[in-house]
Each structure stands twice: as structure tokens, then as C-alpha cells.
Design an enzyme around this catalytic site. Structure first.
Site, PDB file in Angstrom:
ATOM      1  N   LYS A 126       0.861  -1.174   0.000  1.00 34.46           N
ATOM      2  CA  LYS A 126       0.000   0.000   0.000  1.00 34.46           C
ATOM      3  C   LYS A 126       0.903   1.232   0.000  1.00 34.46           C
ATOM      4  O   LYS A 126       1.694   1.440   0.920  1.00 34.46           O
ATOM      5  CB  LYS A 126      -0.912   0.008   1.223  1.00 34.46           C
ATOM      6  CG  LYS A 126      -1.802   1.237   1.267  1.00 34.46           C
ATOM      7  CD  LYS A 126      -2.832   1.141   2.356  1.00 34.46           C
ATOM      8  CE  LYS A 126      -3.684   2.392   2.408  1.00 34.46           C
ATOM      9  NZ  LYS A 126      -4.680   2.311   3.474  1.00 34.46           N
ATOM     10  N   ARG A 131     -10.891   9.817   1.424  1.00 31.66           N
ATOM     11  CA  ARG A 131     -10.822  10.492   2.726  1.00 31.66           C
ATOM     12  C   ARG A 131     -11.994  11.468   2.887  1.00 31.66           C
ATOM     13  O   ARG A 131     -12.477  11.668   3.999  1.00 31.66           O
ATOM     14  CB  ARG A 131      -9.454  11.174   2.901  1.00 31.66           C
ATOM     15  CG  ARG A 131      -8.341  10.131   3.034  1.00 31.66           C
ATOM     16  CD  ARG A 131      -6.961  10.726   3.186  1.00 31.66           C
ATOM     17  NE  ARG A 131      -5.942   9.687   3.012  1.00 31.66           N
ATOM     18  CZ  ARG A 131      -4.643   9.905   2.812  1.00 31.66           C
ATOM     19  NH1 ARG A 131      -4.187  11.148   2.782  1.00 31.66           N
ATOM     20  NH2 ARG A 131      -3.802   8.917   2.650  1.00 31.66           N
ATOM     21  N   LYS A 180       1.281  10.080   5.413  1.00 29.01           N
ATOM     22  CA  LYS A 180       1.362   8.704   5.899  1.00 29.01           C
ATOM     23  C   LYS A 180       2.664   8.021   5.462  1.00 29.01           C
ATOM     24  O   LYS A 180       2.740   6.797   5.409  1.00 29.01           O
ATOM     25  CB  LYS A 180       0.124   7.929   5.420  1.00 29.01           C
ATOM     26  CG  LYS A 180      -1.197   8.519   5.922  1.00 29.01           C
ATOM     27  CD  LYS A 180      -2.405   7.594   5.705  1.00 29.01           C
ATOM     28  CE  LYS A 180      -3.669   8.192   6.325  1.00 29.01           C
ATOM     29  NZ  LYS A 180      -4.817   7.254   6.274  1.00 29.01           N
ATOM     30  N   LYS A 222      -2.085  -1.565  -3.881  1.00 26.82           N
ATOM     31  CA  LYS A 222      -2.947  -0.393  -3.845  1.00 26.82           C
ATOM     32  C   LYS A 222      -2.118   0.883  -3.903  1.00 26.82           C
ATOM     33  O   LYS A 222      -1.140   0.966  -3.159  1.00 26.82           O
ATOM     34  CB  LYS A 222      -3.756  -0.444  -2.538  1.00 26.82           C
ATOM     35  CG  LYS A 222      -4.661   0.735  -2.302  1.00 26.82           C
ATOM     36  CD  LYS A 222      -5.287   0.620  -0.947  1.00 26.82           C
ATOM     37  CE  LYS A 222      -6.109   1.864  -0.727  1.00 26.82           C
ATOM     38  NZ  LYS A 222      -6.461   2.054   0.637  1.00 26.82           N
ATOM     39  N   SER A 250     -10.188   5.363  -5.007  1.00 27.27           N
ATOM     40  CA  SER A 250     -11.116   6.477  -5.217  1.00 27.27           C
ATOM     41  C   SER A 250     -10.617   7.479  -6.249  1.00 27.27           C
ATOM     42  O   SER A 250     -11.388   7.968  -7.075  1.00 27.27           O
ATOM     43  CB  SER A 250     -11.363   7.170  -3.875  1.00 27.27           C
ATOM     44  OG  SER A 250     -10.143   7.614  -3.306  1.00 27.27           O
ATOM     45  N   TYR A 271     -15.046   0.532  -7.166  1.00 29.33           N
ATOM     46  CA  TYR A 271     -16.336   1.204  -6.968  1.00 29.33           C
ATOM     47  C   TYR A 271     -17.259   0.955  -8.156  1.00 29.33           C
ATOM     48  O   TYR A 271     -18.445   1.231  -8.088  1.00 29.33           O
ATOM     49  CB  TYR A 271     -16.104   2.707  -6.743  1.00 29.33           C
ATOM     50  CG  TYR A 271     -15.234   2.943  -5.528  1.00 29.33           C
ATOM     51  CD1 TYR A 271     -15.766   2.829  -4.242  1.00 29.33           C
ATOM     52  CD2 TYR A 271     -13.869   3.207  -5.660  1.00 29.33           C
ATOM     53  CE1 TYR A 271     -14.946   2.983  -3.131  1.00 29.33           C
ATOM     54  CE2 TYR A 271     -13.045   3.364  -4.553  1.00 29.33           C
ATOM     55  CZ  TYR A 271     -13.589   3.248  -3.296  1.00 29.33           C
ATOM     56  OH  TYR A 271     -12.791   3.380  -2.184  1.00 29.33           O
TER      57      TYR A 271
HETATM   58  N1  LIG Z   1      -6.495   2.983   5.905  1.00 34.75           N
HETATM   59  C1  LIG Z   1      -7.653   3.421   5.365  1.00 34.75           C
HETATM   60  C2  LIG Z   1      -7.882   3.243   3.918  1.00 34.75           C
HETATM   61  N2  LIG Z   1      -8.449   2.111   3.432  1.00 34.75           N
HETATM   62  C3  LIG Z   1      -8.654   2.322   2.062  1.00 34.75           C
HETATM   63  C4  LIG Z   1      -8.177   3.586   1.723  1.00 34.75           C
HETATM   64  C5  LIG Z   1      -8.221   4.237   0.369  1.00 34.75           C
HETATM   65  C6  LIG Z   1      -9.223   3.715  -0.607  1.00 34.75           C
HETATM   66  C7  LIG Z   1      -9.500   4.587  -1.780  1.00 34.75           C
HETATM   67  O1  LIG Z   1      -8.850   5.642  -2.003  1.00 34.75           O
HETATM   68  O2  LIG Z   1     -10.400   4.227  -2.555  1.00 34.75           O
HETATM   69  C8  LIG Z   1      -7.664   4.174   2.876  1.00 34.75           C
HETATM   70  C9  LIG Z   1      -7.137   5.567   2.902  1.00 34.75           C
HETATM   71  C10 LIG Z   1      -5.799   5.854   3.390  1.00 34.75           C
HETATM   72  O3  LIG Z   1      -4.966   4.992   3.633  1.00 34.75           O
HETATM   73  O4  LIG Z   1      -5.546   7.049   3.575  1.00 34.75           O
END
Ligand SMILES: NCc1[nH]cc(CCC(=O)O)c1CC(=O)O
Length: 338
Positions: free
Chosen positions: A207, A217, A230, A261, A287, A326
Site C-alpha cells: 500500500k 478520505r 502517511k 494499492k 477512489s 467502486y
Molecule cells: N487505511 C484506510 C484506507 N483504506 C482504504 C483507503 C483508500 C481507498 C480509496 O482511495 O479508494 C484508505 C485511505 C488511506 O490509507 O488514507
């Protein structure tokens, strides 16, 4: 799978004309190397408190936050379409966010209530969870923050409690998305000890610290809360070998499935995971990818349906067994010809 191409398959023109097998739909059907089916899709959904609620998310046109009753309705529709799994993300009331994140392991939090409601109404659909503290954290991070530091081991203890509450609520797939070290092993040991022997873990293994998560978010109400970035736990977008070390580590610790991801900007990582490990491999079309494609489609700059189908096929070609997207219900409709 890709195979090395021996040069003897290509004779000089015109003995070989590679356009022959592209010359009709029938021939193209016969030689197609990959396929996308409804069974490849996992549908991420947003849950909000209340009843009869469906809220639009401006940066994700066509996606809504749903109250549990509406979500159960959506689960019925997803099951009818043949979508095998849904993945739940709660929009948490800001008043419930604390520095210790206790709401994350409340057996009756919104997410756990939603798991129970879906499993009761639509037992055949697999419910996947998100394990990370960000929806419950006053500062928006995935881990517990003390003195400006995101604490690893204390966070893992909290994640284990969160995982056990989700397991008890009836989750089928746990999805640790937090990127702390040691969390897969700790969660696996705890759920085994608790008797959840068939409970699967899909690890958000590779990730990346990505700018493509922005609309998500907004959807879960974490944008305002997040202080800083992060980068001390999510991966550097420049790295690929490090992702392979994470895959090996998570498999050793008890992950059943591996996720990469975001998706489309990281197809090279998907391919490496599949080729080097040969394990169940998934990608999350996040997203921001959805928002980009839909924004261009809304302008009339791209054909939204065609780009959706092409973007999802690309994951199969890259070696993925499935995709969190989605688009799941819309793609399912298209695949079913509905
Ligand atoms: N840990 C939370 C999480 N689980 C899935 C996403 C993102 C999913 C998306 O953007 O569709 C996130 C956001 C992040 O890590 O800031």
C-alpha cells in the site's frame, strides 16, 4: 500468464499476418488471453449512521454513503448480480474520534453492526472489513500517535482488538490496511486462538503513500482530521523490490491473499507479485482512479463505460485474480448484459 515468445512463431510477412486473428469478433473471442467476470469483483461501500440515508460524495459521482438498511438492500442487489464480496468503510461521527481510537473495537460500532445486518440478510455475500484506526482517530492517522510519532506495536495491539470484534460480528475477509509491521502475524495468532479457523486475511501488503486516496478520505470524513502525511508507514511510490519483501513477510505471517494499492499506476507491482509468488493477488482501483475516469467521462472527454471495462481488464492482464472497485455493480450489469 506471460510466456517467453520463441522467435519461430513469427515467420516473415506475408506468411505471418498478425491481423488475421483480429479480423472478426469470433476470432478475437477465440484468441483472447484474459477475461473479466463478475466473480473477480469486490465492491467497496461506505456506511453512515441513520435510516433511509443515501448521501452523495461530490468527489466520487455515482457513489453514496448508505445507512445500514440501504446497505442491506445494496447487498441483495450485489448478490443477485453475482458479486462475491463487499468491503465496508464506515463514516464515523467526529464526536466518536479519540486519540486512543476505542470506537475501533466497539462490538457495536457502525461497521460491526453493518457486518451483522448484511450477514443475516444476505449470508452468501462475503463481507470484507477494513482494519486501520484512521476512521476513529482524532488525528486521522492509521496508527496511534504519541509525541508526533505513529507507534507501531501499540497500534498492532489495537488492531488485534479491532480484528477480533470484526471476526465476532461475522466478517469473512479481514483487510488490514494500516501498514504497521507485525500486524498480520498478530491478527492471525489472535483469530486462530479465538477459533476463527477459516477466517481469511487479505493483506493490504503493498500500500503506497499515494495522492490517489483523496476522494476516499472525503467519503469517510477523514480529510479534515489528517495531520501530516502517511509516509512513515505507507510505501514510497518509487519502490518495487521493497514490495516483494512485504509480500514474502505477509505470507509468512499468515495472509491468504495479497493486495496492491492503488491499482492502475502500480500494475507493474501486481505483475511482479503474481509472477514471483503465484498467490491470490488483488488490486484496489482506488477512489482517485475512479474520480479521474468519471470526471473525464462527465466532460465527454472519455467514454466512461469503455474506460471502466478497459481499466478493469488491465488488472486481469497484469495477473490479478480480482479487483476492489467502486465500479463493481456497474461493471456487473455490463457483464450480465443488463
Ligand atoms: N487505511 C484506510 C484506507 N483504506 C482504504 C483507503 C483508500 C481507498 C480509496 O482511495 O479508494 C484508505 C485511505 C488511506 O490509507 O488514507
Amino acid at each position: 500468464m506471460s510466456h517467453p515468445i520463441p522467435s519461430r512463431t513469427v515467420s516473415p510477412f506475408p506468411i505471418t499476418r498478425l491481423r488475421r486473428t483480429r479480423s472478426s469478433e469470433a476470432l478475437r473471442d477465440l484468441v483472447r488471453e484474459n477475461s473479466l467476470s463478475v466473480g473477480d469483483l469486490i465492491w467497496p461501500v461506505f456506511v453512515v449512521d441513520g435510516e433511509g440515508v443515501e448521501q452523495d460524495i461530490p468527489s466520487m459521482p455515482g457513489v453514496t454513503r448508505k445507512s445500514i438498511d440501504a446497505l442491506v438492500e445494496a447487498a441483495h442487489q450485489a448478490a443477485d448480480l453475482g458479486i462475491p464480496a463487499m468491503c465496508l468503510f464506515p463514516y464515523t461521527d467526529p464526536a466518536l474520534k479519540t486519540e486512543e481510537c476505542e470506537e475501533a473495537w466497539n462490538p457495536d460500532n457502525l461497521s460491526n453492526r453493518a457486518i451483522r445486518a448484511i450477514k443475516e440478510a444476505v449470508p452468501d455475500i462475503a463481507v470484507m472489513t477494513d482494519i486501520a484506526l484512521d476512521p476513529y482517530n482524532a488525528n486521522g492517522h492509521d496508527g496511534i500517535v504519541k509525541g508526533g510519532e505513529i507507534l507501531n506495536d501499540e497500534t498492532v495491539e489495537a488492531l488485534v482488538k479491532m480484528a477480533l470484534a470484526q471476526a465476532d460480528a461475522g466478517a469473512d475477509i479481514l483487510g488490514p490496511s494500516d501498514m504497521m509491521d507485525g500486524r498480520i502475524g498478530a491478527i492471525r495468532a489472535a483469530i486462530e486462538a479465538d477459533g476463527h479457523r477459516n477466517l481469511t486475511i487479505m493483506s493490504y501488503t503493498a500500500k503506497y503513500a499515494s495522492a490517489y486516496y483523496g476522494p476516499f478520505r472525503d467519503a469517510v470524513g477523514a480529510s479534515g482530521a489528517l495531520k501530516g502525511d502517511k509516509k512513515t508507514y505507507q510505501m514510497d511510490p518509487a519502490n518495487s523490490d521493497e514490495a516483494m519483501r512485504l509480500v514474502e513477510r505477509d505470507l509468512m505471517e499468515g495472509a491468504d491473499m495479497i493486495m496492491v494499492k492503488p491499482g492502475m499506476p502500480y500494475l507493474d507491482i501486481c505483475r511482479r507479485v503474481k509472477t514471483e509468488f503465484g498467490v491470490p493477488t488483488f488490486a484496489y482501483q482506488v477512489s482517485g482512479e475512479y474520480a479521474m475516469q468519471e470526471a473525464a467521462a462527465a466532460q465527454g472527454w472519455l467514454d466512461g463505460d469503455k474506460v471502466m471495462a478497459e481499466s478493469l481488464m488491465a488488472f486481469k492482464r497484469a495477473g490479478c485474480d480480482g479487483i476492489l472497485t467502486y465500479y463493481a455493480p456497474r461493471m456487473a450489469h455490463m457483464l450480465e448484459g443488463k
